[in-house]
Design an enzyme around this catalytic site. Structure first.
Site, PDB file in Angstrom:
ATOM      1  N   ARG A  48      29.425  44.385  48.536  1.00 52.60           N
ATOM      2  CA  ARG A  48      30.280  43.203  48.550  1.00 52.60           C
ATOM      3  C   ARG A  48      30.641  42.647  47.163  1.00 52.60           C
ATOM      4  O   ARG A  48      31.280  41.605  47.070  1.00 52.60           O
ATOM      5  CB  ARG A  48      29.682  42.080  49.411  1.00 52.60           C
ATOM      6  CG  ARG A  48      29.465  42.485  50.858  1.00 52.60           C
ATOM      7  CD  ARG A  48      29.445  41.304  51.782  1.00 52.60           C
ATOM      8  NE  ARG A  48      28.296  40.446  51.562  1.00 52.60           N
ATOM      9  CZ  ARG A  48      28.086  39.310  52.223  1.00 52.60           C
ATOM     10  NH1 ARG A  48      28.949  38.923  53.152  1.00 52.60           N
ATOM     11  NH2 ARG A  48      27.017  38.583  51.988  1.00 52.60           N
ATOM     12  N   ASP A  49      30.259  43.333  46.092  1.00 53.03           N
ATOM     13  CA  ASP A  49      30.690  42.870  44.764  1.00 53.03           C
ATOM     14  C   ASP A  49      30.826  44.045  43.793  1.00 53.03           C
ATOM     15  O   ASP A  49      30.381  43.969  42.646  1.00 53.03           O
ATOM     16  CB  ASP A  49      29.721  41.820  44.216  1.00 53.03           C
ATOM     17  CG  ASP A  49      30.360  40.940  43.147  1.00 53.03           C
ATOM     18  OD1 ASP A  49      31.610  40.913  43.069  1.00 53.03           O
ATOM     19  OD2 ASP A  49      29.624  40.277  42.394  1.00 53.03           O
ATOM     20  N   VAL A  50      31.446  45.116  44.274  1.00 51.80           N
ATOM     21  CA  VAL A  50      31.719  46.259  43.407  1.00 51.80           C
ATOM     22  C   VAL A  50      32.839  45.860  42.446  1.00 51.80           C
ATOM     23  O   VAL A  50      33.924  45.463  42.878  1.00 51.80           O
ATOM     24  CB  VAL A  50      32.149  47.496  44.234  1.00 51.80           C
ATOM     25  CG1 VAL A  50      32.560  48.644  43.312  1.00 51.80           C
ATOM     26  CG2 VAL A  50      31.018  47.927  45.163  1.00 51.80           C
ATOM     27  N   ASN A  54      29.864  45.021  37.231  1.00 51.96           N
ATOM     28  CA  ASN A  54      28.633  45.407  37.917  1.00 51.96           C
ATOM     29  C   ASN A  54      28.391  46.911  37.888  1.00 51.96           C
ATOM     30  O   ASN A  54      27.544  47.420  38.615  1.00 51.96           O
ATOM     31  CB  ASN A  54      28.657  44.921  39.365  1.00 51.96           C
ATOM     32  CG  ASN A  54      28.471  43.424  39.463  1.00 51.96           C
ATOM     33  OD1 ASN A  54      27.984  42.787  38.529  1.00 51.96           O
ATOM     34  ND2 ASN A  54      28.863  42.835  40.584  1.00 51.96           N
TER      35      ASN A  54
END
Length: 239
Positions: A48-50, A54
């Site tokens: 949910r936060d590619v 990151n």
């Protein structure tokens, strides 16, 4: 915890010398990221936060082929099964899939959309959609098809463009899965990967234009996702 010395992938794309990511680098990066996503999805976990920030480079040496690892699992969600869905609007707005913007239930395929945005930026130093602010950016995601302007994409292979289209499919059921993406011919067959691995280094032009993220996307008065999306969704009630 493991120390990854090379810093964020973002710093390679937004380097003072310009974008340091070649197509061969992008393939390696994508393969590494997809391998991590496959592992997560096999365990019913959605990242949910590619995003570029990151993805961490293993080696700080800019002359070596880029190898990366996926990081920051604070927003991960474990599903009871891959047919379960999520609804909360979390993560980084510029990487949100259309189903998140529309406030619909979503699943693991949002990670593949984000991966598509990541690959697009890595190869072009631009976001795949545009907007003067976050609201316009979201509206662009819902209204526009991804394009590949010749001045930015003229030297990039057609396989790469086809791969990105497969990830940036508005319909999550038609979007490539992580397994399918790993088997795509851009990942498995592109010649630049083999050539660059043999050479072990690359020459970077000092005259490359520095990458400038449109300030209008990140700057200005910040609003919460709920405030931004309320206006976007109001114009897409039937979408």
């Amino acid at each position: 915890m493991e120390f990854v010395a090379g810093g964020e992938l973002w710093s390679r794309v937004a380097h003072e010398r310009g974008n340091l990511i070649t197509e061969g680098d992008a393939i390696r990066v994508t393969r590494n990221v997809l391998s991590a996503i496959v592992y997560l999805h096999e365990h019913n976990i959605v990242h949910r936060d590619v995003k570029l920030e990151n993805v961490l480079c293993i080696d700080p040496d800019l002359q070596k082929p880029v190898q990366v690892k996926l990081a920051d699992f604070g927003l991960c969600s474990r599903l009871s099964g891959m047919d379960e869905s999520l609804k909360s609007s979390v993560g980084t707005l510029q990487y949100w899939a259309p189903e998140i913007i529309k406030e619909r239930n979503y699943g693991a395929s949002v990670d593949l959309w984000a991966c598509g945005v990541l690959v697009y930026i890595s190869l072009s130093s631009q976001f795949p959609f545009s907007g003067e602010d976050e609201e316009e950016y979201c509206d662009s995601v819902l209204r526009e098809e991804v394009e590949f302007p010749e001045d930015l994409w003229g030297n990039v292979s057609d396989d790469a463009k086809e791969f990105i289209r497969g990830l940036l499919s508005e319909d999550p059921t038609k979007r490539l899965t992580a397994d399918e993406a790993l088997k795509h011919r851009w990942i498995t067959e592109h010649p630049s990967l083999e050539i660059e691995e043999e050479e072990g280094s690359r020459a970077q032009s000092e005259e490359e234009e520095a990458f400038a993220v449109p300030k209008s996307i990140f700057g200005g008065k910040r609003r919460t996702p709920a405030q931004i999306l309320a206006k976007v969704r109001s114009s897409h009630q039937g979408g």
